[in-house]
Design a protein around this motif. Structure first.
Motif, PDB file in Angstrom:
ATOM      1  N   ASN A   1      -5.318  10.258  -4.107  1.00  0.00           N
ATOM      2  CA  ASN A   1      -5.616   9.969  -3.033  1.00  0.00           C
ATOM      3  C   ASN A   1      -6.302  11.208  -2.336  1.00  0.00           C
TER       4      ASN A   1
ATOM      5  N   LYS B   1       7.269   6.357   0.021  1.00  0.00           N
ATOM      6  CA  LYS B   1       6.720   7.590  -0.456  1.00  0.00           C
ATOM      7  C   LYS B   1       7.342   8.116  -1.398  1.00  0.00           C
TER       8      LYS B   1
ATOM      9  N   SER C   1      -4.529   2.402  11.277  1.00  0.00           N
ATOM     10  CA  SER C   1      -4.270   1.196  10.236  1.00  0.00           C
ATOM     11  C   SER C   1      -4.205   0.032  11.170  1.00  0.00           C
ATOM     12  N   GLY C   2      -4.189  -1.358  10.441  1.00  0.00           N
ATOM     13  CA  GLY C   2      -4.105  -2.676  11.019  1.00  0.00           C
ATOM     14  C   GLY C   2      -5.309  -3.279  11.248  1.00  0.00           C
TER      15      GLY C   2
ATOM     16  N   TYR D   1      -0.007  -3.028   4.603  1.00  0.00           N
ATOM     17  CA  TYR D   1       0.847  -1.979   4.968  1.00  0.00           C
ATOM     18  C   TYR D   1       1.412  -2.430   6.472  1.00  0.00           C
ATOM     19  N   THR D   2       0.310  -2.285   7.348  1.00  0.00           N
ATOM     20  CA  THR D   2       0.662  -2.679   8.729  1.00  0.00           C
ATOM     21  C   THR D   2       1.315  -3.959   9.082  1.00  0.00           C
TER      22      THR D   2
ATOM     23  N   ASN E   1      -0.766   7.229  12.400  1.00  0.00           N
ATOM     24  CA  ASN E   1       0.329   7.824  11.769  1.00  0.00           C
ATOM     25  C   ASN E   1      -0.227   9.335  11.537  1.00  0.00           C
TER      26      ASN E   1
ATOM     27  N   GLY F   1      -6.161  -3.698   7.485  1.00  0.00           N
ATOM     28  CA  GLY F   1      -6.165  -4.755   8.462  1.00  0.00           C
ATOM     29  C   GLY F   1      -6.215  -6.066   7.921  1.00  0.00           C
TER      30      GLY F   1
ATOM     31  N   THR G   1       2.444   8.504  -1.150  1.00  0.00           N
ATOM     32  CA  THR G   1       1.867   9.854  -1.902  1.00  0.00           C
ATOM     33  C   THR G   1       2.806  10.847  -2.190  1.00  0.00           C
TER      34      THR G   1
ATOM     35  N   LYS H   1      -8.592   6.658  -4.055  1.00  0.00           N
ATOM     36  CA  LYS H   1      -8.551   6.110  -2.891  1.00  0.00           C
ATOM     37  C   LYS H   1      -9.450   6.603  -1.626  1.00  0.00           C
TER      38      LYS H   1
ATOM     39  N   ASN I   1       0.872   7.122  -6.410  1.00  0.00           N
ATOM     40  CA  ASN I   1      -0.184   7.564  -5.411  1.00  0.00           C
ATOM     41  C   ASN I   1      -0.255   9.150  -5.291  1.00  0.00           C
TER      42      ASN I   1
ATOM     43  N   ALA J   1       0.872  -1.209  -0.029  1.00  0.00           N
ATOM     44  CA  ALA J   1       0.090  -0.139   0.205  1.00  0.00           C
ATOM     45  C   ALA J   1       0.933   1.126  -0.087  1.00  0.00           C
ATOM     46  N   ALA J   2       0.215   2.198  -0.432  1.00  0.00           N
ATOM     47  CA  ALA J   2       1.107   3.728  -0.427  1.00  0.00           C
ATOM     48  C   ALA J   2       1.423   3.852   0.901  1.00  0.00           C
ATOM     49  N   GLY J   3       2.532   4.646   0.913  1.00  0.00           N
ATOM     50  CA  GLY J   3       2.868   5.271   2.059  1.00  0.00           C
ATOM     51  C   GLY J   3       4.163   4.670   2.698  1.00  0.00           C
TER      52      GLY J   3
ATOM     53  N   SER K   1      -7.840  -2.379   1.211  1.00  0.00           N
ATOM     54  CA  SER K   1      -6.948  -2.204   2.006  1.00  0.00           C
ATOM     55  C   SER K   1      -7.239  -2.000   3.390  1.00  0.00           C
TER      56      SER K   1
HETATM   57  C1  FMN Z   1       2.715   5.046   8.244  1.00  0.00           C
HETATM   58  C2  FMN Z   1       1.625   5.009   7.421  1.00  0.00           C
HETATM   59  C3  FMN Z   1       1.910   6.055   6.245  1.00  0.00           C
HETATM   60  C4  FMN Z   1       0.761   6.015   5.242  1.00  0.00           C
HETATM   61  N1  FMN Z   1       0.938   6.896   4.197  1.00  0.00           N
HETATM   62  C5  FMN Z   1      -0.011   6.680   3.303  1.00  0.00           C
HETATM   63  C6  FMN Z   1       0.303   7.673   1.892  1.00  0.00           C
HETATM   64  O1  FMN Z   1       1.104   8.245   2.033  1.00  0.00           O
HETATM   65  N2  FMN Z   1      -0.988   7.647   1.092  1.00  0.00           N
HETATM   66  C7  FMN Z   1      -1.956   6.786   1.172  1.00  0.00           C
HETATM   67  O2  FMN Z   1      -2.534   6.698   0.287  1.00  0.00           O
HETATM   68  N3  FMN Z   1      -1.859   5.878   2.304  1.00  0.00           N
HETATM   69  C8  FMN Z   1      -0.946   5.777   3.251  1.00  0.00           C
HETATM   70  N4  FMN Z   1      -0.992   4.901   4.234  1.00  0.00           N
HETATM   71  C9  FMN Z   1      -2.402   4.259   4.348  1.00  0.00           C
HETATM   72  C10 FMN Z   1      -2.103   2.692   3.875  1.00  0.00           C
HETATM   73  O3  FMN Z   1      -1.766   2.919   2.219  1.00  0.00           O
HETATM   74  C11 FMN Z   1      -3.171   1.590   4.126  1.00  0.00           C
HETATM   75  O4  FMN Z   1      -4.089   2.130   3.116  1.00  0.00           O
HETATM   76  C12 FMN Z   1      -3.533   1.481   5.388  1.00  0.00           C
HETATM   77  O5  FMN Z   1      -2.510   1.627   6.181  1.00  0.00           O
HETATM   78  C13 FMN Z   1      -4.615   0.284   5.622  1.00  0.00           C
HETATM   79  O6  FMN Z   1      -3.984  -0.714   5.290  1.00  0.00           O
HETATM   80  P1  FMN Z   1      -3.152  -1.543   6.693  1.00  0.00           P
HETATM   81  O7  FMN Z   1      -4.250  -1.866   7.767  1.00  0.00           O
HETATM   82  O8  FMN Z   1      -2.710  -2.916   5.938  1.00  0.00           O
HETATM   83  O9  FMN Z   1      -2.071  -0.918   6.926  1.00  0.00           O
HETATM   84  C14 FMN Z   1      -0.182   4.819   5.190  1.00  0.00           C
HETATM   85  C15 FMN Z   1      -0.420   3.930   6.367  1.00  0.00           C
HETATM   86  C16 FMN Z   1       0.636   4.151   7.393  1.00  0.00           C
HETATM   87  C17 FMN Z   1       0.555   3.013   8.438  1.00  0.00           C
END
Ligand code: FMN
Length: 352
Positions: free
Chosen positions: A178, A64, A266-267, A317-318, A109, A296, A84, A216, A147, A59-61, A294
């Motif tokens: 985004n 970056k 997240s997570g 991501y998490t 975050n 959890g 992003t 998104k 993104n 996933a994005a982030g 996306s």
């Molecule tokens: C530290 C961090 C930074 C993130 N930065 C971005 C970002 O820059 N752009 C974006 O679209 N999503 C961002 N996300 C969201 C993730 O892309 C993802 O959609 C979200 O964490 C849910 O997935 P997960 O539960 O597997 O972490 C970020 C998430 C985390 C934890």
């Protein structure tokens, strides 16, 4: 017994989260984080006119600034979403802005789009492309999503997003706008239908030759808001939706001391809402747009459930932060086991 990657992941967990992240990005960029095995052909997935070796994207982030795309692809992701990225460089919010909620399998975050800016981002991507007869070929070996976001100050979304699309369209296999980070004031207002329609029209007019475009979305909209957004996305010729970004909600179940920090959660605690939003949108979508789920995802069962609910692809991501590259090997093994339990011979054969 733990392998080297697992030991490194455990050590990184002892450092402050942003330092750990920087070390991880550098190690992956230099190819020190290892290499995943070739994927089982049963995991091959077709979506957005592209072929993915497996449906699990980053996933994005995480990356970056597009510094580690090739190394991330080697770890075994089916695709990578970088960004992003914002038009101009910006530092993001003051630190600390990233918190591990270890007992909750979660992160909060409020990074606030720390970004090197689009000029540097494109420079970082250039070495990933080799010239060939048709133009150039991307060397990561898996599809690359880019993104896009806007700066915290001085932003004009109707100009900025089309301009960013123009900058990245020759690099991206797909582009995500985004509209759902909770840490940029006003960004989530762009999900409002009239604004979204104007945004999509501005992008379409400026770049009819763009790669597939995804939007998104946040998990925190009213249930009734998703249908009109889906329709606006279809009418505006978008190709897909990513469901969902992080949440501002704080489920009662959270136990970690950081649970009151401001930012996006997240997570694991996001999983129920991300699933509910996917179900809601997939039932209305009836296969028209590509859906990426996306939020959890922690197991092969989670992935198969989301694919069966109507997602074409998923992102993590998490889980990757907590488990490192071993997460990918485990998730793919579990996914194959769950597929065989459910009598699914290949993901390509899932009804859409
Ligand atoms: C530290 C961090 C930074 C993130 N930065 C971005 C970002 O820059 N752009 C974006 O679209 N999503 C961002 N996300 C969201 C993730 O892309 C993802 O959609 C979200 O964490 C849910 O997935 P997960 O539960 O597997 O972490 C970020 C998430 C985390 C934890």
């Amino acid at each position: 017994m733990l392998d080297l990657g697992q030991i490194a992941t455990q050590l990184l967990r002892r450092l402050d989260p942003e330092t750990a992240h920087e070390i991880a990005i550098h190690s992956i960029a230099y190819g020190l984080a290892g290499r995943g095995k070739a994927d089982h052909s049963a995991l091959k997935t077709h979506a957005l006119g592209l072929t993915f070796p497996n449906p699990i994207g980053l996933a994005a982030g995480f990356d970056k600034n597009a510094r580690a795309v090739r190394g991330l692809a080697k770890l075994g992701f089916g695709y990578i979403e970088t960004g992003t990225v914002t038009p101009r460089p910006q530092p993001g919010n003051p630190k600390p802005r990233l918190f591990r909620l270890i007992n909750d399998h979660a992160i909060i975050n409020r990074m606030g789009f720390n970004s090197c800016g689009i000029d540097r981002f494109c420079q970082n991507l250039t070495p990933l492309f080799r010239p060939n007869k048709e133009g150039h070929v991307q060397a990561a070996g898996v599809p690359l999503g880019i993104n896009l976001g806007i700066n915290k100050t001085g932003a004009d979304p109707l100009t900025d997003y089309p301009a960013l699309v123009g900058r990245v369209k020759s690099y991206a296999d797909y582009i995500t706008i985004n509209l759902s980070s909770p840490n940029t004031p006003g960004l989530r207002d762009l999900q409002e239908v009239d604004m979204l329609s104007r945004l999509l029209e501005a992008i379409q007019t400026a770049h009819p030759d763009r790669p597939p475009l995804l939007i998104k979305l946040a998990p925190d909209l009213e249930d009734e808001a998703y249908g009109p957004i889906l329709q606006a996305a279809i009418d505006g010729r978008a190709d897909g939706l990513i469901l969902t970004n992080t949440t501002l909600a704080r489920p009662e179940s959270l136990t970690s001391s950081h649970r009151t920090e401001t930012g996006g959660l997240s997570g694991a605690p996001l999983a129920t809402r991300a699933r509910d939003v996917l179900k809601l949108v997939a039932d209305l979508n009836k296969g028209r747009l590509c859906l990426i789920s996306s939020g959890g995802i922690e197991s092969g069962r989670d992935i198969l459930d989301r694919l069966k609910m109507g997602a074409n692809l998923v992102q993590i991501y998490t889980a990757f932060i907590y488990e490192g590259p071993a997460a990918l090997t485990r998730l793919k093994q579990e996914l194959l086991q769950e597929m065989s339990r459910d009598g699914i011979r290949s993901l390509a054969s899932l009804p859409r």
